[in-house]
Design a protein around this motif. Structure first.
Motif, PDB file in Angstrom:
ATOM      1  N   ASP A   1     -11.638 -23.049 -57.129  1.00  0.00           N
ATOM      2  CA  ASP A   1     -11.086 -24.384 -57.349  1.00  0.00           C
ATOM      3  C   ASP A   1      -9.713 -24.563 -56.714  1.00  0.00           C
ATOM      4  O   ASP A   1      -9.205 -25.682 -56.619  1.00  0.00           O
ATOM      5  CB  ASP A   1     -11.032 -24.716 -58.848  1.00  0.00           C
ATOM      6  N   GLY A   2      -9.117 -23.471 -56.238  1.00  0.00           N
ATOM      7  CA  GLY A   2      -7.837 -23.567 -55.559  1.00  0.00           C
ATOM      8  C   GLY A   2      -7.956 -23.735 -54.057  1.00  0.00           C
ATOM      9  O   GLY A   2      -6.946 -23.885 -53.358  1.00  0.00           O
ATOM     10  N   VAL A   3      -9.188 -23.700 -53.549  1.00  0.00           N
ATOM     11  CA  VAL A   3      -9.431 -23.838 -52.109  1.00  0.00           C
ATOM     12  C   VAL A   3      -9.651 -25.306 -51.762  1.00  0.00           C
ATOM     13  O   VAL A   3     -10.450 -25.992 -52.420  1.00  0.00           O
ATOM     14  CB  VAL A   3     -10.656 -23.004 -51.675  1.00  0.00           C
ATOM     15  N   ALA A   4      -8.967 -25.800 -50.760  1.00  0.00           N
ATOM     16  CA  ALA A   4      -9.137 -27.195 -50.331  1.00  0.00           C
ATOM     17  C   ALA A   4     -10.552 -27.402 -49.795  1.00  0.00           C
ATOM     18  O   ALA A   4     -11.082 -26.559 -49.065  1.00  0.00           O
ATOM     19  CB  ALA A   4      -8.112 -27.536 -49.257  1.00  0.00           C
TER      20      ALA A   4
ATOM     21  N   GLU B   1      -3.560 -20.726 -54.801  1.00  0.00           N
ATOM     22  CA  GLU B   1      -2.640 -20.607 -55.936  1.00  0.00           C
ATOM     23  C   GLU B   1      -3.349 -20.090 -57.180  1.00  0.00           C
ATOM     24  O   GLU B   1      -2.817 -19.263 -57.928  1.00  0.00           O
ATOM     25  CB  GLU B   1      -1.988 -21.957 -56.222  1.00  0.00           C
ATOM     26  N   SER B   2      -4.560 -20.562 -57.421  1.00  0.00           N
ATOM     27  CA  SER B   2      -5.299 -20.158 -58.622  1.00  0.00           C
ATOM     28  C   SER B   2      -6.059 -18.852 -58.423  1.00  0.00           C
ATOM     29  O   SER B   2      -6.517 -18.238 -59.381  1.00  0.00           O
ATOM     30  CB  SER B   2      -6.287 -21.254 -59.023  1.00  0.00           C
ATOM     31  N   MET B   3      -6.231 -18.431 -57.156  1.00  0.00           N
ATOM     32  CA  MET B   3      -7.049 -17.270 -56.798  1.00  0.00           C
ATOM     33  C   MET B   3      -8.488 -17.428 -57.277  1.00  0.00           C
ATOM     34  O   MET B   3      -9.182 -16.451 -57.555  1.00  0.00           O
ATOM     35  CB  MET B   3      -6.439 -15.968 -57.327  1.00  0.00           C
TER      36      MET B   3
ATOM     37  N   THR C   1     -13.968 -14.824 -44.703  1.00  0.00           N
ATOM     38  CA  THR C   1     -13.214 -16.076 -44.608  1.00  0.00           C
ATOM     39  C   THR C   1     -13.127 -16.745 -45.978  1.00  0.00           C
ATOM     40  O   THR C   1     -12.038 -17.195 -46.402  1.00  0.00           O
ATOM     41  CB  THR C   1     -13.878 -17.026 -43.599  1.00  0.00           C
ATOM     42  N   LEU C   2     -14.239 -16.814 -46.688  1.00  0.00           N
ATOM     43  CA  LEU C   2     -14.249 -17.413 -48.023  1.00  0.00           C
ATOM     44  C   LEU C   2     -13.337 -16.650 -48.971  1.00  0.00           C
ATOM     45  O   LEU C   2     -12.521 -17.252 -49.678  1.00  0.00           O
ATOM     46  CB  LEU C   2     -15.684 -17.425 -48.561  1.00  0.00           C
ATOM     47  N   PHE C   3     -13.463 -15.334 -48.988  1.00  0.00           N
ATOM     48  CA  PHE C   3     -12.693 -14.546 -49.946  1.00  0.00           C
ATOM     49  C   PHE C   3     -11.202 -14.579 -49.627  1.00  0.00           C
ATOM     50  O   PHE C   3     -10.372 -14.561 -50.540  1.00  0.00           O
ATOM     51  CB  PHE C   3     -13.226 -13.116 -49.988  1.00  0.00           C
ATOM     52  N   ASP C   4     -10.843 -14.643 -48.349  1.00  0.00           N
ATOM     53  CA  ASP C   4      -9.430 -14.782 -47.981  1.00  0.00           C
ATOM     54  C   ASP C   4      -8.877 -16.130 -48.444  1.00  0.00           C
ATOM     55  O   ASP C   4      -7.732 -16.222 -48.892  1.00  0.00           O
ATOM     56  CB  ASP C   4      -9.256 -14.644 -46.468  1.00  0.00           C
ATOM     57  N   LEU C   5      -9.687 -17.176 -48.316  1.00  0.00           N
ATOM     58  CA  LEU C   5      -9.262 -18.494 -48.787  1.00  0.00           C
ATOM     59  C   LEU C   5      -9.033 -18.488 -50.295  1.00  0.00           C
ATOM     60  O   LEU C   5      -8.051 -19.046 -50.795  1.00  0.00           O
ATOM     61  CB  LEU C   5     -10.311 -19.551 -48.428  1.00  0.00           C
TER      62      LEU C   5
END
Length: 446
Positions: free
Chosen positions: A72-75, A67-69, A58-62
């Motif tokens: 820091d791009g994960v909400a 956008e940044s991959m 789940t974390l890695f898919d997020l």
């Protein structure tokens, strides 16, 4: 110019820091988010734990979908999706993560998830269903009332009843739900409470044990506890029961309700400490309950001498039997071979760092071969029955079930009775699992 370097992993034994759960900072959302981002960034750069549970995919898919991959791009609000999939099996900490303390990165993923769950619980963001499912004593006591017992078991076994249960409580209609016994272990073995007995000490064992029956072992599968009593007393180990007992607190720990864990501790520890003072060791057949007293409560209450005393005298049943065998005090007069046995080593047994004691005991039975599956079953007590996580739990158990099917054993199961039932459910063989204690009783011919 001097430069600082970080070690890639560690060869030192992992250590666990006490859980600072009573500090204000522990519940501070901004502080939590900062630590989640730090740890998630380390996990993203490592990815060793991707096969353990659904939290890491789940974390890695997020991250990969951002956008940044990068983390820091994960909400921040999506962090909860990772937290909700963690059921504190502890395998990432104990078997995979190279950055656990004493490494300078000081990464303890399970206890960070526990902190997040505690914050979520304090914020009131918990479903009524989860409050009910983790109230194991209350549910078990209600479902054990003779008239109610028949109704509850009938509903759980009926397709229409399960549809209603899913709609009202969010328990998946296809999940295996354990039956409830009206003749609980503590009811049928009440005469054992308060008994006096002499034990023959050997090594760190006193030779007499108090059985912490556990909610599951009392209300759902009392037969496994009956097997434990028969096996221990066959080797000359007297068994008593605590005069009072509550849930160990593990379900509430996994919910993040740490005040409820404290209440359970306050109820159980004085009773168990008194038994220790009277010379009794303590065993419990559910590995999660043993771990609660061995690890989680001591980390939550490091200054509580009574908690530490109970920690020093509680054992996994097979750990206890092997300690007795090491000193020539285990009855090895087996009457029946078991053939080919394959069992899943419970996560919460593995993280106790006691070694493969179940295999060692079963291997003493003549004409018996034992194969271990060291992979999580994905059950966790409540995770596998929830509507939103049932599919994930079945995905996690699939490789375990596949190993059992390929082995074509005479017997299969798990040290955790819930995990064993979940594996049987995945195989379409509900009720065919056998707990290792039940197999040992069978081998003795009792």
């Amino acid at each position: 110019m001097a430069t600082s370097t970080s070690r890639e992993g560690s060869l030192e034994a992992p250590t666990r820091h006490p859980l600072d759960w009573q500090s204000a900072n522990f519940y501070d959302q901004a502080s939590l988010d900062k630590e989640l981002e730090r740890v998630f960034d380390i996990c993203h750069g490592c990815r060793r734990c991707v096969s353990l549970c659904q939290s890491f995919p789940t974390l890695f898919d997020l991250v990969d979908g951002s956008e940044s991959m990068e983390v820091d791009g994960v909400a921040k609000n999506d962090y909860w999706k990772v937290v909700d999939h963690c059921y504190l099996c502890d395998l990432c900490y104990m078997t995979k993560c190279p950055y656990v303390p004493p490494h300078e990165w000081n990464l303890d993923f399970p206890h960070l998830m526990l902190r997040a769950k505690a914050v979520k619980y304090r914020q009131g963001n918990v479903k009524m269903r989860d409050r009910i499912l983790t109230s194991t004593d209350a549910v078990g006591a209600l479902a054990g009332i003779p008239v109610v017992n028949g109704l509850v078991n009938a509903v759980n076994a009926n397709a229409l009843g399960r549809q209603a249960l899913e709609a009202v409580l969010g328990v998946h209609r296809d999940a295996r739900v354990p039956p409830y016994a009206s003749d609980t272990l503590r009811k049928t073995e009440k005469a054992r409470m308060g008994r006096s007995a002499l034990g023959e000490a050997a090594g760190p064992t006193t030779g007499k044990v108090a059985l912490f029956t556990t909610c599951y072992g009392n209300y759902n599968e009392p037969g496994v506890n009956a097997d434990l009593i028969a096996v221990f007393e066959h080797s000359g180990i007297p068994v008593t029961l605590p005069e009072k007992e509550q849930c160990c607190g593990m379900p509430k720990l996994e919910l993040g309700d740490l005040e409820a864990v404290k209440a359970a501790k306050d109820a159980n520890i004085p009773v168990l400490k008194r038994l220790v003072e009277e010379g009794w060791d303590i065993v419990a057949m559910v590995p999660s309950c043993v771990l609660m007293f061995k690890q989680e409560l001591p980390l939550m209450f490091p200054e509580d001498a009574d908690v530490q005393a109970v920690k020093a005298h509680i054992f996994d049943p097979f750990e206890y039997l092997m300690l007795r065998h090491k000193h020539g005090k285990l009855n090895t007069d087996f009457k029946k071979p078991l053939g080919k046995v394959i069992y899943q080593a419970s996560c919460h047994q593995r993280v106790q760092n006691i070694g493969q004691k179940t295999r060692e005991v079963l291997a003493l039975v003549p004409d018996t071969t034992v194969e271990i599956i060291e992979r999580c079953s994905g059950h966790d007590g409540t995770y596998a029955v929830k509507r939103e996580y049932y599919a994930s739990a079945m995905k996690i158990v699939r490789p375990v079930a596949g190993r059992v099917e390929k082995a074509a054993p005479d017997h299969f199961g798990s040290d955790c009775p819930m995990a064993g039932a979940h594996i049987a459910h995945a195989l379409g063989k509900d009720g065919e699992q056998r707990h290792p204690l039940s197999l040992l009783r069978m081998a003795y011919g009792l």
